[in-house]
Design a protein around this motif. Structure first.
Motif, short mmCIF file in Angstrom:
data_model
loop_
_atom_site.label_atom_id
_atom_site.label_comp_id
_atom_site.label_asym_id
_atom_site.label_seq_id
_atom_site.Cartn_x
_atom_site.Cartn_y
_atom_site.Cartn_z
N LEU A 251 0.83 -1.20 0.00
CA LEU A 251 0.00 0.00 0.00
C LEU A 251 0.86 1.25 0.00
O LEU A 251 2.00 1.23 0.47
CB LEU A 251 -0.89 0.04 1.24
CG LEU A 251 -1.89 -1.09 1.47
CD1 LEU A 251 -2.53 -0.95 2.84
CD2 LEU A 251 -2.94 -1.10 0.37
N THR A 252 0.28 2.33 -0.50
CA THR A 252 0.83 3.67 -0.30
C THR A 252 -0.18 4.46 0.51
O THR A 252 -1.35 4.53 0.14
CB THR A 252 1.09 4.38 -1.64
OG1 THR A 252 2.01 3.61 -2.41
CG2 THR A 252 1.65 5.77 -1.42
N GLU A 253 0.28 5.05 1.60
CA GLU A 253 -0.60 5.82 2.49
C GLU A 253 -0.05 7.22 2.63
O GLU A 253 1.16 7.42 2.80
CB GLU A 253 -0.68 5.15 3.86
CG GLU A 253 -1.61 5.87 4.83
CD GLU A 253 -1.63 5.22 6.20
OE1 GLU A 253 -2.71 5.08 6.78
OE2 GLU A 253 -0.54 4.83 6.68
N CYS A 254 -0.92 8.20 2.54
CA CYS A 254 -0.51 9.60 2.72
C CYS A 254 -1.46 10.29 3.67
O CYS A 254 -2.69 10.17 3.54
CB CYS A 254 -0.51 10.33 1.37
SG CYS A 254 -0.10 12.09 1.51
N GLU A 255 -0.90 11.00 4.64
CA GLU A 255 -1.67 11.86 5.52
C GLU A 255 -1.15 13.28 5.36
O GLU A 255 0.04 13.53 5.53
CB GLU A 255 -1.55 11.42 6.98
CG GLU A 255 -2.31 10.16 7.31
CD GLU A 255 -2.33 9.91 8.80
OE1 GLU A 255 -3.37 10.13 9.44
OE2 GLU A 255 -1.29 9.49 9.33
N THR A 256 -2.04 14.20 5.02
CA THR A 256 -1.65 15.59 4.93
C THR A 256 -2.07 16.33 6.19
O THR A 256 -3.05 15.97 6.85
CB THR A 256 -2.26 16.29 3.70
OG1 THR A 256 -3.68 16.17 3.75
CG2 THR A 256 -1.73 15.68 2.42
N VAL A 257 -1.33 17.37 6.50
CA VAL A 257 -1.63 18.24 7.63
C VAL A 257 -2.05 19.58 7.03
O VAL A 257 -1.27 20.22 6.32
CB VAL A 257 -0.40 18.40 8.55
CG1 VAL A 257 -0.70 19.37 9.68
CG2 VAL A 257 0.03 17.04 9.10
#
Length: 360
Positions: free
Chosen positions: A250-256
């Motif tokens: 998987l590729t996971e991204c969390e933006t702030v």
């Protein structure tokens, strides 16, 4: 006058035969194997799996070969095949905090807890053609970097300890399944995220880019981007507990994202989220930006009329299979429709000519 089409079946058979010949190409050139596509065109395979909603690298490679490299056609093939598969259960929610990371970076903390892992990335390449790849020769041995085996905590957890970022409410309710029920708007966030995961990468990228150019007033930082394998678990009724049945990459991204607060909530950061099969970081980041833009209503923000804030526009137009079907159907026979249109135009022209003569 409408004239019936004759000989259509034979023509279609000939078109299929010609297509197979074109797909194979020059018979003096070795045919591509599924293993070559799977291992050397992995990013294309990942996109087909993500937008096709089926994690199977071998089938994705087969679809790419059959589609002559047309990824949207390959995605169509995978989705069609997926509908034939029996459904025998539901897996447990994936624990991405337990991911064995091949790549894990943060644009918000230089000394990120758990460390930065650059991993396999184009980020630092010069984007110059490497003509060595065009030369046939012995395979080059590349040292293999071992992925992190220990659990890597999410960076946003450290912001959450100070209350600097919104908490994500936990829910035991099963998320709706977009592959079994048609999309309807307004949609809850889990359904929106599913739609964005399946959405066309180029479309989602364009929507994300629009938010960065000011069409949503939503400045974002990449809090964390991680790529790696995660165990898939499923609870078996016979056992009464969950067991591991496999793993997926998987590729996971969390933006702030910035948030000025409201009458009931103090100023704090908010989140955008993206999760995609395989190494698909451009798609995951774009998805997170669009996810955050679509959350304007639940966060009590103003709708500034940005395209990325229009849920119906984004979700209904991001599906490349729906778009392809509607677009390409206009090249199929529309003889009757056109005859009615041409008769109408002739009638209007005749009426206009009669009026012109009457006024002279």
């Amino acid at each position: 006058m409408y004239v019936a089409v004759k000989g259509g079946e034979k023509a279609i058979d000939n078109a299929h035969a010609w297509l197979a010949e074109e797909r194979r190409g020059d018979l003096n050139v070795a045919e591509l194997s599924l293993e070559q596509i799977r291992e050397q065109l992995a990013l294309a395979v990942n996109r087909v799996m993500a937008e096709g909603s089926l994690y199977d690298p071998d089938l994705a490679a087969l679809a790419i070969k059959q589609a002559r490299g047309d990824l949207i056609e390959a995605i169509f093939l995978i989705r069609a095949y997926r509908t034939t598969l029996p459904r025998f259960g539901r897996s447990e929610p994936l624990e991405t905090g337990e991911m064995a990371c091949d790549r894990r970076i943060s644009a918000t903390f230089k000394d990120a807890p758990g460390g930065q892992v650059l991993g396999p990335t184009f980020d630092y390449t010069h984007r110059l053609l490497d003509f060595k790849l065009a030369a046939d020769g012995a395979p080059v041995e590349v040292p293999q970097a071992a992925p992190r085996q220990e659990a890597t905590p999410h960076i946003t957890e450290f912001l959450n300890k100070e209350g600097l970022i919104e908490e994500q409410p936990a829910s035991d309710a099963p998320a709706p399944d977009l592959t079994r029920e048609p999309l309807e708007t307004p949609a809850e966030r889990p359904l929106r995220l599913q739609s964005l995961t399946r959405g066309d990468e180029g479309f989602v990228l364009g929507m994300a880019y629009s938010t960065q150019r000011g069409y949503a007033r939503n400045h974002a930082f990449v809090g964390e981007l991680r790529i790696g394998k995660v165990a898939v678990e499923m609870e078996l009724p016979e056992l009464g507990f969950a067991v591991e049945i496999g793993e997926v990459e998987l590729t996971e991204c969390e933006t702030v994202n910035q948030f000025k607060g409201s009458k009931t909530e103090p100023a704090q950061f908010t989140r955008g989220y993206g999760l995609v099969f395989g190494q698909s970081e451009r798609k995951a980041i774009a998805m997170a930006l669009v996810d955050r833009a679509l959350r304007w209503k639940e966060l009590g923000e103003d709708n500034v009329g940005a395209p990325a804030q229009d849920e119906e526009f984004v979700l209904y137009h991001s599906d490349n299979i729906q778009a392809t079907g509607f677009l390409e159907h206009i090249k199929l026979p529309h003889y009757v429709d056109f005859q009615s249109e041409i008769e109408l135009v002739r009638k209007l022209r005749a009426e206009a000519g009669a009026r012109k003569e009457a006024t002279q």
